[in-house]
Structures are given as C-alpha cells and as structure tokens.
Design a protein around this motif. Structure first.
Motif, PDB file in Angstrom:
ATOM      1  N   GLY A  54       0.793  -1.221   0.000  1.00  0.00           N
ATOM      2  CA  GLY A  54       0.000   0.000   0.000  1.00  0.00           C
ATOM      3  C   GLY A  54       0.825   1.270   0.000  1.00  0.00           C
ATOM      4  O   GLY A  54       0.277   2.358  -0.064  1.00  0.00           O
ATOM      5  N   TYR A  55       2.136   1.114   0.052  1.00  0.00           N
ATOM      6  CA  TYR A  55       3.019   2.278   0.061  1.00  0.00           C
ATOM      7  C   TYR A  55       3.847   2.294  -1.215  1.00  0.00           C
ATOM      8  O   TYR A  55       4.334   1.265  -1.671  1.00  0.00           O
ATOM      9  CB  TYR A  55       3.932   2.256   1.284  1.00  0.00           C
ATOM     10  N   GLY A  87       7.366   6.351  -1.005  1.00  0.00           N
ATOM     11  CA  GLY A  87       7.012   5.917   0.343  1.00  0.00           C
ATOM     12  C   GLY A  87       5.641   6.412   0.789  1.00  0.00           C
ATOM     13  O   GLY A  87       5.187   6.082   1.878  1.00  0.00           O
ATOM     14  N   GLU A  88       4.984   7.182  -0.057  1.00  0.00           N
ATOM     15  CA  GLU A  88       3.651   7.707   0.256  1.00  0.00           C
ATOM     16  C   GLU A  88       2.611   6.593   0.139  1.00  0.00           C
ATOM     17  O   GLU A  88       2.786   5.656  -0.647  1.00  0.00           O
ATOM     18  CB  GLU A  88       3.268   8.824  -0.732  1.00  0.00           C
ATOM     19  N   PRO A  89       1.501   6.716   0.875  1.00  0.00           N
ATOM     20  CA  PRO A  89       0.428   5.734   0.715  1.00  0.00           C
ATOM     21  C   PRO A  89      -0.162   5.782  -0.696  1.00  0.00           C
ATOM     22  O   PRO A  89      -0.340   6.861  -1.267  1.00  0.00           O
ATOM     23  CB  PRO A  89      -0.616   6.163   1.742  1.00  0.00           C
ATOM     24  N   ILE A  90      -0.446   4.632  -1.252  1.00  0.00           N
ATOM     25  CA  ILE A  90      -1.140   4.531  -2.537  1.00  0.00           C
ATOM     26  C   ILE A  90      -2.626   4.620  -2.208  1.00  0.00           C
ATOM     27  O   ILE A  90      -3.092   4.013  -1.244  1.00  0.00           O
ATOM     28  CB  ILE A  90      -0.813   3.188  -3.231  1.00  0.00           C
ATOM     29  N   SER A  91      -3.375   5.371  -2.977  1.00  0.00           N
ATOM     30  CA  SER A  91      -4.790   5.576  -2.650  1.00  0.00           C
ATOM     31  C   SER A  91      -5.544   4.249  -2.621  1.00  0.00           C
ATOM     32  O   SER A  91      -5.246   3.328  -3.384  1.00  0.00           O
ATOM     33  CB  SER A  91      -5.447   6.525  -3.655  1.00  0.00           C
ATOM     34  N   LEU A  92      -6.509   4.179  -1.716  1.00  0.00           N
ATOM     35  CA  LEU A  92      -7.329   2.969  -1.620  1.00  0.00           C
ATOM     36  C   LEU A  92      -8.056   2.698  -2.933  1.00  0.00           C
ATOM     37  O   LEU A  92      -8.212   1.541  -3.327  1.00  0.00           O
ATOM     38  CB  LEU A  92      -8.323   3.093  -0.465  1.00  0.00           C
ATOM     39  N   ALA A  93      -8.491   3.768  -3.621  1.00  0.00           N
ATOM     40  CA  ALA A  93      -9.185   3.583  -4.899  1.00  0.00           C
ATOM     41  C   ALA A  93      -8.254   2.916  -5.917  1.00  0.00           C
ATOM     42  O   ALA A  93      -8.672   2.033  -6.658  1.00  0.00           O
ATOM     43  CB  ALA A  93      -9.689   4.922  -5.425  1.00  0.00           C
ATOM     44  N   THR A 120       2.241   5.224  -6.480  1.00  0.00           N
ATOM     45  CA  THR A 120       1.109   6.136  -6.548  1.00  0.00           C
ATOM     46  C   THR A 120       0.886   6.494  -8.014  1.00  0.00           C
ATOM     47  O   THR A 120       1.761   6.266  -8.862  1.00  0.00           O
ATOM     48  CB  THR A 120       1.382   7.425  -5.751  1.00  0.00           C
ATOM     49  N   VAL A 121      -0.251   7.085  -8.306  1.00  0.00           N
ATOM     50  CA  VAL A 121      -0.551   7.478  -9.687  1.00  0.00           C
ATOM     51  C   VAL A 121       0.506   8.458 -10.191  1.00  0.00           C
ATOM     52  O   VAL A 121       1.017   8.318 -11.317  1.00  0.00           O
ATOM     53  CB  VAL A 121      -1.973   8.088  -9.796  1.00  0.00           C
ATOM     54  N   HIS A 168       7.206   7.688 -13.937  1.00  0.00           N
ATOM     55  CA  HIS A 168       7.945   6.515 -14.398  1.00  0.00           C
ATOM     56  C   HIS A 168       7.679   6.247 -15.881  1.00  0.00           C
ATOM     57  O   HIS A 168       8.614   6.002 -16.656  1.00  0.00           O
ATOM     58  CB  HIS A 168       7.554   5.305 -13.546  1.00  0.00           C
ATOM     59  N   GLU A 169       6.409   6.314 -16.277  1.00  0.00           N
ATOM     60  CA  GLU A 169       6.052   6.062 -17.678  1.00  0.00           C
ATOM     61  C   GLU A 169       6.582   7.153 -18.596  1.00  0.00           C
ATOM     62  O   GLU A 169       7.021   6.859 -19.714  1.00  0.00           O
ATOM     63  CB  GLU A 169       4.537   5.896 -17.807  1.00  0.00           C
TER      64      GLU A 169
END
Length: 153
Positions: free
Chosen positions: A113-114, A119-125, A136-137, A143-144
C-alpha cells in the motif's frame, strides 16, 4: 470455558481469514493499511490468483479435449490462431501471478500500500482497482514518462 475475543471491532488487531465483516470495503476513515485493510487486500489477491489458476486449468483441459482435428486448412489455421492468443493470455496471467505473489509478500512485510518510489500511501481507490500497484498514480506517470523519453532517445 475459553473467552473468545472478536477482533472485528478493532481495526488494528490481526484479522483471521474470512473474518472480515460482511460487505467490508476499506475507507479513508480508518487508519491506512490497518489489519482489516491488509486482510481485505490479502483475500482479494488470493481470490484473483485462484481465479487465474482455475482459468488456466480450464484452458489446459480444453486443449487436451479439443486437439486440432479440423480437416479444413482454413478451420485449422483459425483454431491455431485462437489457441495462440489463448496461450499468450495465459502467459501474461502467469506473469501476473508473480506480481500477485509479490503483493502478498509486501502485505506480510508491512510494505503493501506504500509507493516504492516515494514511500507515500497509494490511494485505496487505486489499490481497489489494481491491487498489485506498487506506485502512486503520480509516481507511475513520472515513471512512464521517463520510460517514453528513454525509448525515444
């Protein structure tokens, strides 16, 4: 008589498999990646992996039953193309299983989830839509973009 403690009321306590409340979905109102959320995503990942294995077994059975017997060359070529596509799909799913296994390991290690970059939380959605997400988005988009620039050079 032993006392049984119900952990479902405390999101920080470990949650046994299939012990989530009916209809449970992670929300932003609870601590991020608490035991309940980890169990939810563990069960989601395991169910996805199981579905992939069942599909692969079905494909294998179908291949054994429907060996290429068409007498007509055009029908045979069409069948071979269909099976080629099916086998490529199974190969992609085999790679997906390794990503699911990696996500399950991250749950066990407390890293799920990180974002692996920030190191930030990845959104639950995002995790709900793509439970194998590792970024994360914003990090994924960067990266892309960097990959695209590298390929164009």
């Amino acid at each position: 008589m032993a006392t049984v403690f119900d952990h479902r009321d405390d999101p920080e306590k470990p949650v046994a498999a299939n012990d989530l409340p009916d209809g449970y979905r992670p929300t932003a109102d609870e601590p991020f990646m608490n035991a309940r959320q980890q169990q939810y995503f563990r069960e989601k990942l395991l169910a996805w992996k199981d579905a992939i294995h069942r599909e692969a077994a079905g494909t294998l059975n179908q291949l054994q039953v429907d060996s290429l017997r068409e007498a007509d060359l055009t029908d045979r070529a069409s069948s071979e193309t269909d099976w080629s596509i099916e086998l490529r799909t199974r190969d992609r799913q085999r790679k997906l299983i390794s990503k699911i296994d990696a996500a399950l390991r991250r749950i066990e290690e407390g890293e799920y989830g990180y974002c692996e970059v920030s190191g930030e939380p990845i959104s639950l959605a995002r995790l709900e839509a793509r439970p194998i997400a590792t970024m994360t988005v914003d990090a994924q988009e960067r990266h892309e973009r960097n990959e695209k620039v590298s390929r164009e050079e």
